[in-house]
Motif scaffolding. Sequence first.
Motif, short mmCIF file in Angstrom:
data_model
loop_
_atom_site.label_atom_id
_atom_site.label_comp_id
_atom_site.label_asym_id
_atom_site.label_seq_id
_atom_site.Cartn_x
_atom_site.Cartn_y
_atom_site.Cartn_z
N ILE A 1 18.90 22.08 63.46
CA ILE A 1 19.74 21.08 62.95
C ILE A 1 20.60 21.51 61.68
O ILE A 1 21.75 21.48 61.33
CB ILE A 1 19.25 19.79 62.63
N LEU A 2 19.50 22.38 60.78
CA LEU A 2 20.16 22.98 59.59
C LEU A 2 21.25 23.90 59.95
O LEU A 2 22.17 24.19 58.91
CB LEU A 2 18.94 23.53 58.75
N ARG A 3 21.12 24.55 61.03
CA ARG A 3 22.03 25.69 61.21
C ARG A 3 23.31 24.99 61.95
O ARG A 3 24.36 25.71 62.19
CB ARG A 3 21.52 26.62 62.43
N GLY A 4 23.38 23.75 62.25
CA GLY A 4 24.62 23.19 62.57
C GLY A 4 24.56 23.00 64.20
O GLY A 4 25.80 22.62 64.68
N PHE A 5 23.59 23.04 64.97
CA PHE A 5 23.74 22.79 66.21
C PHE A 5 23.76 21.08 66.60
O PHE A 5 23.26 20.43 65.97
CB PHE A 5 22.53 23.41 67.06
N ASN A 6 23.98 20.98 67.71
CA ASN A 6 24.11 19.51 68.34
C ASN A 6 22.68 18.99 68.10
O ASN A 6 21.92 19.50 68.51
CB ASN A 6 24.77 19.50 69.79
N ILE A 7 22.67 17.79 67.77
CA ILE A 7 21.50 17.23 67.27
C ILE A 7 20.68 16.82 68.77
O ILE A 7 19.35 17.13 68.57
CB ILE A 7 21.51 15.92 66.51
N THR A 8 21.21 16.40 69.66
CA THR A 8 20.66 15.78 70.88
C THR A 8 20.16 17.44 71.57
O THR A 8 19.24 17.53 72.26
CB THR A 8 21.49 15.33 71.63
N PHE A 9 21.17 18.48 71.40
CA PHE A 9 20.72 19.70 71.81
C PHE A 9 19.42 20.17 71.29
O PHE A 9 18.55 20.64 72.00
CB PHE A 9 21.92 20.49 71.69
N ALA A 10 19.33 20.14 70.11
CA ALA A 10 18.18 20.35 69.41
C ALA A 10 16.78 19.86 69.86
O ALA A 10 15.78 20.25 69.80
CB ALA A 10 18.36 20.21 68.00
N ILE A 11 17.03 18.63 69.84
CA ILE A 11 16.01 17.77 70.00
C ILE A 11 15.30 18.07 71.58
O ILE A 11 14.17 18.39 72.21
CB ILE A 11 16.40 16.24 70.48
N ALA A 12 16.32 18.34 72.55
CA ALA A 12 15.97 18.60 73.94
C ALA A 12 15.51 20.00 74.06
O ALA A 12 14.18 20.15 74.52
CB ALA A 12 17.17 18.68 74.74
N LEU A 13 15.72 20.91 73.22
CA LEU A 13 15.44 22.11 73.36
C LEU A 13 13.82 22.16 72.64
O LEU A 13 12.93 22.87 73.20
CB LEU A 13 16.23 23.26 72.65
N ALA A 14 13.67 21.43 71.62
CA ALA A 14 12.31 21.14 70.90
C ALA A 14 11.27 20.65 72.17
O ALA A 14 10.06 21.05 71.93
CB ALA A 14 12.34 20.63 69.79
N VAL A 15 11.80 19.77 72.73
CA VAL A 15 10.84 18.96 73.68
C VAL A 15 10.28 19.86 74.73
O VAL A 15 9.06 19.88 74.88
CB VAL A 15 11.69 17.88 74.06
N THR B 1 12.68 15.26 81.91
CA THR B 1 13.91 14.27 81.61
C THR B 1 14.95 14.87 80.92
O THR B 1 16.23 14.77 81.47
CB THR B 1 13.14 12.89 80.97
N TRP B 2 14.80 15.60 79.69
CA TRP B 2 15.94 16.34 79.08
C TRP B 2 16.47 17.31 79.84
O TRP B 2 17.73 17.45 79.84
CB TRP B 2 15.01 16.76 77.79
N TRP B 3 15.75 17.89 80.67
CA TRP B 3 16.52 19.09 81.52
C TRP B 3 17.29 18.47 82.65
O TRP B 3 18.61 19.18 82.96
CB TRP B 3 15.13 19.97 82.10
N GLN B 4 17.11 17.57 83.06
CA GLN B 4 17.86 16.72 84.05
C GLN B 4 19.19 16.21 83.52
O GLN B 4 20.21 16.09 84.00
CB GLN B 4 16.85 15.44 84.75
#
Length: 298
Positions: free
Chosen positions: A212-226, A95-98
């Motif tokens: 997130i601590l490094r300042g990347f987009n929060i949604t991007f961080a979540i998608a990558l982590a998932v 879902t996140w990749w799409q």
Amino acid sequence: MSQLIQQINEHKIKLLLISAWLIILVFQSDFSSLLVEYSGFLFLGIAGAIFANSTGAGGGVVFVPFFNQLGLDNITIVATSFAIQCCGMSAGAITWWQHNKRVHSDDPEWTGLVRGLVTTVPCSIAGVLVAQFLLATLGESVSESLHVYFGLFSILLAVFIYMSIPLMTRQTIRTQFSVLDVICLTVIAFAGGIITAWLSVGVGELVAVYLILRGFNITFAIALAVILSAFSVWGGITYHITESQAIYWDIILFAGAGAVIGGMIAKHVVLFFSPARLKLFFATWILVMGIAGLPLWQ
């Protein structure tokens, strides 16, 4: 037109998955008793996957304390949590990749997704396999005090998430990985893979918090982590199928199906609620579960 065709194909895939699950369920020899005893795990799977895929944390944060309260032995808890996450994190990852391809294909804040995955996925899987096959003895000692280690890790994770919330309001968003980021992500992913093999949580949370601590987009961080978590649990599930053989399949039949549903819903939860409020709620949940897991109340 191509997007419409893709949506139709997605609906067909979902319908096929639902049909396959119903067929498997109906043809169980003890269908009625399974339905009565285990159908509630469907909602556990949904809840766990929504938390996991909307925050970047693994579903083990929900499953481990719940299974511990049921009195399951530690290896069964980890193995079953891995199997459920193979369902839920995979659905969330797809879902996140799409979402990335449809919405953020030209977004500079998401350009590092592939590079981030190439950096972290092999290291995380390597960490999982090292923990399962080379550090098995140490893993057994960790497993004996699973609730204690899980509680301590959860409290530490909650603290880091609380720390990351004020940083989400920064105006400058990082879009590229530096050499330092690549080195740190490599180490974090490997260590997180080891922790994930032992506790069923770890790598997704650690990588998301770091980004997130490094300042990347929060949604991007979540998608990558998932997506990273999905690869990680698939990398480690073979061990629990062939070696530990501790997966509780009756639970998987329902919780796994629920996790697929939750994995598809999670993206909409993230996009609907404020990321800061979502992180605040989730950090509080993790903190409470972590404290409850410590032997302070015995």
